[in-house]
Design a protein around this motif. Structure first.
Motif, PDB file in Angstrom:
ATOM      1  N   LEU A 188      -9.707  27.363  52.864  1.00  7.58           N
ATOM      2  CA  LEU A 188      -9.951  26.394  51.809  1.00  7.58           C
ATOM      3  C   LEU A 188      -9.320  25.089  52.267  1.00  7.58           C
ATOM      4  N   LEU A 189     -10.147  24.065  52.453  1.00  5.39           N
ATOM      5  CA  LEU A 189      -9.711  22.853  53.143  1.00  5.39           C
ATOM      6  C   LEU A 189      -9.807  21.658  52.204  1.00  5.39           C
ATOM      7  N   MET A 190      -8.653  21.153  51.808  1.00 11.84           N
ATOM      8  CA  MET A 190      -8.581  19.988  50.931  1.00 11.84           C
ATOM      9  C   MET A 190      -8.343  18.740  51.787  1.00 11.84           C
ATOM     10  N   LYS A 191      -9.428  17.945  51.982  1.00 13.70           N
ATOM     11  CA  LYS A 191      -9.373  16.750  52.837  1.00 13.70           C
ATOM     12  C   LYS A 191      -8.745  17.076  54.187  1.00 13.70           C
ATOM     13  N   SER A 192      -9.052  18.248  54.679  1.00 12.63           N
ATOM     14  CA  SER A 192      -8.596  18.678  55.994  1.00 12.63           C
ATOM     15  C   SER A 192      -9.826  19.106  56.773  1.00 12.63           C
ATOM     16  N   TYR A 193      -9.982  18.562  57.988  1.00 11.71           N
ATOM     17  CA  TYR A 193     -11.214  18.774  58.744  1.00 11.71           C
ATOM     18  C   TYR A 193     -10.865  19.259  60.149  1.00 11.71           C
ATOM     19  N   PRO A 194     -10.480  20.520  60.272  1.00 14.05           N
ATOM     20  CA  PRO A 194     -10.048  21.030  61.576  1.00 14.05           C
ATOM     21  C   PRO A 194     -11.202  21.149  62.560  1.00 14.05           C
ATOM     22  N   THR A 195     -10.852  21.151  63.822  1.00 15.15           N
ATOM     23  CA  THR A 195     -11.800  21.453  64.884  1.00 15.15           C
ATOM     24  C   THR A 195     -11.805  22.959  65.091  1.00 15.15           C
ATOM     25  N   LEU A 196     -12.982  23.567  64.965  1.00 13.59           N
ATOM     26  CA  LEU A 196     -13.105  25.018  65.054  1.00 13.59           C
ATOM     27  C   LEU A 196     -13.902  25.371  66.301  1.00 13.59           C
TER      28      LEU A 196
END
Length: 683
Positions: free
Chosen positions: A654-662
């Motif tokens: 669950l990503l709140m204004k978080s945009y990880p590289t996957l």
């Protein structure tokens, strides 16, 4: 194993297992059910989600204790008065129509019963004054000054009855349970003494202190009509009966326990050991060394079938080895070099352009050495060597009972005969191993076990090293190697304002029993940390590991299993450059990887500031599986996840204004992205 099979701590709000061991065979009822089949009347036991006692008007809260006390000092506010409070969830995971409920409490010493009359009251206000309303696990530490009023329940005034060597107090609370079942399901009760000899205190087993039906419990009678519920209950009953029979025949264990017996449904039965060094969750038995002595280990079992959850708790004796075993070799005092996996170095180069401060190893004075045997003074040896410019304090095998802090000094190495052979048993308060020095440097603790007292009222850390100033007075170059730290009421290992910390081949588990703010490992304002081959599993009430305002951190080949709440928390200013490689996290009751933006000193305030959230985080070749949620990340930045697996129950990310590289990472549930903080869990 699921975290819900753990013992529920005193003062805890967490409700994970409420339906418990079936205590009587199901009995067909005469009435027809709504589904057209016969109704089924079942009797089951549930244990409290909170139980505590309060003393007079004291403002000192009771913590995770093995007993619940009841006494009448003349007035409720008398210093000699005691009242026990218990809360049960009479709604969740309990199918059918509630017919009756009975409270039972077991007196520890049947001879103490006497002509005592107790009364149970209904507590209408069951908020229990949490000290941190939005904490991950709100704390309910009621004191005499804040104790809640109660209305006595008619018919509950009764004496303690002794039968076959067991003394029990019993109170019919069916109407109160029915009322709460129709509401929020929280049934709060108070047990007081109407008559008791002056100065006499009755001590009952608490939820933590007993096994089986020694624990305070409600006996519930419900009527089931749904065929699926009836089937689920019957299957759960069979599995639990098999588990009970298995442990009944293995009260003393000198070999591995068949906890994965074919008589049980393996997907439905989960075990949780209170001492995984002696009995693991899968039944592996490691007998203590003769010099250490026998062990007694509690085992919790949880049976799950559909919505039905039944639990029980057993005690197993594990005798020490009959013949003393000589340690394989006297451990070297020299600190061991920890090799980084090639992938770790590659990632630091490729992702961070080698902008990373690696750990510095402690310096040592290996020329001076003193040997201490059990009964000798560890502190006297440290003080003597410190006056000579440092040295090695070597502890022989055996148990060292210590009541005051071991005060580390510069250039001191404390080495045992091996963690299975040398045990420091701490029985004091504050901290077992710490320092009074403003700046401590170049210390090594290795090859021993540091053990607290899990059922004690004493608040104590295992290792606590606190630098005074984050710039001018930091501790530095500290190594903990080949050690076990367990059973402390506060943190297992807690370091503040320290640099260059090595923790390798370490088991830090079953700590933090006093409240949910205490963890197995807690780094705060630390930098240059290397953790390798560490097990931070089974925190009692807090997290496996917490990284607050830490930087330049490498964690390789680590695991956290069975956290009641979250496995890992990362947060705070300067929380950057954290690399998790081959991290296995499973069984978290809430979230495995909890990366948040809230400031640790003000958790009630959501913070829209990337400076307070983790950044530059790498998760590599890790398994985040079997947790309720894999990760909740709030404005965490520059996060890379690669070659990892997420497979969790409710959600994976669950990503709140978080945009990880996957990269090359698999998910059971696709990552979910949010911009509204109200859409992600608060705790």
């Amino acid at each position: 194993m699921v975290p819900s099979s753990k013992a529920l701590p005193l003062g805890s709000l967490l409700v994970v297992v409420v339906a418990s061991a079936l205590t009587a065979s199901t009995v067909p009822a005469a009435a027809d059910g709504s589904a057209g089949g016969p109704a089924l009347e079942v009797t089951q036991v549930i244990y409290p989600v909170i139980d505590t006692d309060v003393h007079g008007t004291t403002t000192v809260p009771s913590h995770w204790l093995p007993t619940l006390e009841v006494a009448n000092g003349g007035t409720p506010d008398s210093p000699e008065s005691r009242a026990s409070y218990l809360r049960f969830d009479v709604k969740s995971n309990i199918p059918g129509t509630l017919k009756d409920a009975r409270l039972e409490m077991t007196l520890k010493d049947p001879a103490a019963a006497g002509p005592t009359t107790l009364t149970t009251g209904f507590v209408n206000n069951d908020t229990w004054v949490p000290t941190r309303e939005r904490a991950e696990q709100p704390q309910f530490e009621m004191t005499g000054a804040t104790k809640l009023p109660a209305t006595d329940i008619a018919g509950t005034s009764a004496s303690v009855q002794v039968s076959h060597g067991t003394a029990k107090y019993s109170a019919q609370v069916g109407q109160a349970a029915l009322s709460e079942r129709a509401g929020d399901g929280k049934l709060s009760l108070r047990v007081t003494a109407d008559q008791v000899d002056p100065g006499k205190v009755l001590s009952f087993f608490s939820d933590e202190g007993g096994i089986g039906d020694q624990r305070p419990h409600l006996v519930l009678t419900t009527v089931l009509t749904d065929p699926k519920e009836i089937s689920d209950v019957k299957q759960a009953q069979r599995d639990l009966a098999s588990a009970q029979a298995l442990l009944e025949t293995n009260k003393t264990a000198t070999a591995d326990l068949p906890l994965t017996s074919r008589a049980l449904s393996p997907e439905a039965v989960a075990w949780s050991s209170w001492d995984s060094d002696v009995i693991s969750d899968d039944g592996k038995v490691t007998r203590p060394q003769k010099a250490v002595g026998d062990a007694t280990v509690k085992l919790d079992v949880t049976v799950t079938n559909g919505p039905i959850k039944l639990t029980d708790r057993f005690e197993v004796n594990v005798p020490a080895l009959e013949t003393a075993q000589t340690p394989p070799a006297s451990p070297a005092a020299k600190v061991e070099t920890v090799e980084l996996e090639p992938t770790v170095n590659t990632l630091i180069t490729e992702k961070w352009s080698n902008q990373f401060n690696h750990v510095q190893y402690p310096q040592q004075n290996l020329a001076n050495e003193l040997t201490v045997a059990p009964g000798g003074s560890i502190q006297a040896a440290i003080d003597s060597l410190a006056a000579q410019g440092g040295g090695v304090v070597r502890l022989t095998e055996g148990v060292y009972t210590v009541g005051t802090r071991i005060n580390l000094k510069n250039l001191i190495t404390l080495v045992g005969a091996g963690r299975d052979y040398t045990v420091i048993q701490y029985e004091g308060t504050g901290t077992a191993i710490g320092t009074t020095q403003r700046i401590l440097s170049d210390v090594v603790v290795k090859d021993l076990t540091l053990k607290g007292d899990r059922g004690s009222a004493n608040l104590a850390h295992g290792v606590l090293l606190e630098g005074v100033d984050p710039v001018a007075s930091r501790h530095s170059r500290i190594a903990l190697q080949n050690i076990t730290v367990k059973d402390f009421t506060v943190h297992g290992v807690h370091m503040k304002r320290s640099s260059n910390i090595i923790m390798s081949n370490a088991n830090i588990h079953q700590n933090g029993s006093a409240n949910g703010l205490y963890h197995n490992v807690y780094w705060l304002f630390d930098n240059n940390i290397l953790q390798s081959d560490v097990d931070m599993s089974n925190p009692v009430r807090g997290k496996g590991a917490k990284y607050t305002s830490t930087s330049n951190v490498i964690v390789q080949r680590a695991q956290i299993r069975n956290s009641t709440v979250n496995g890992v928390q990362a947060d705070g200013a300067n929380d950057d450059k954290i690399l998790f490689h081959k991290f296995d996290i499973t069984g978290s009751g809430k979230t495995a990887l909890w990366f948040i933006a809230e400031i640790f000193s003000n958790p009630n305030q959501y913070t829209e500031d990337t400076a307070n959230a983790p950044r530059d985080v790498i998760i590599s070749e890790s398994k985040i599986t079997g947790n309720k949620r894999g990760g909740v990340w709030k404005i965490a930045s520059n996060v890379t996840v690669l070659n990892s697996t997420f497979a969790n129950t409710d959600s994976d990310l669950l990503l709140m204004k978080s945009y990880p590289t996957l990269e090359n990472t698999t998910f059971t549930h696709p990552p979910q992205y949010f911009t509204d903080p109200s859409q992600v869990p608060l705790f």
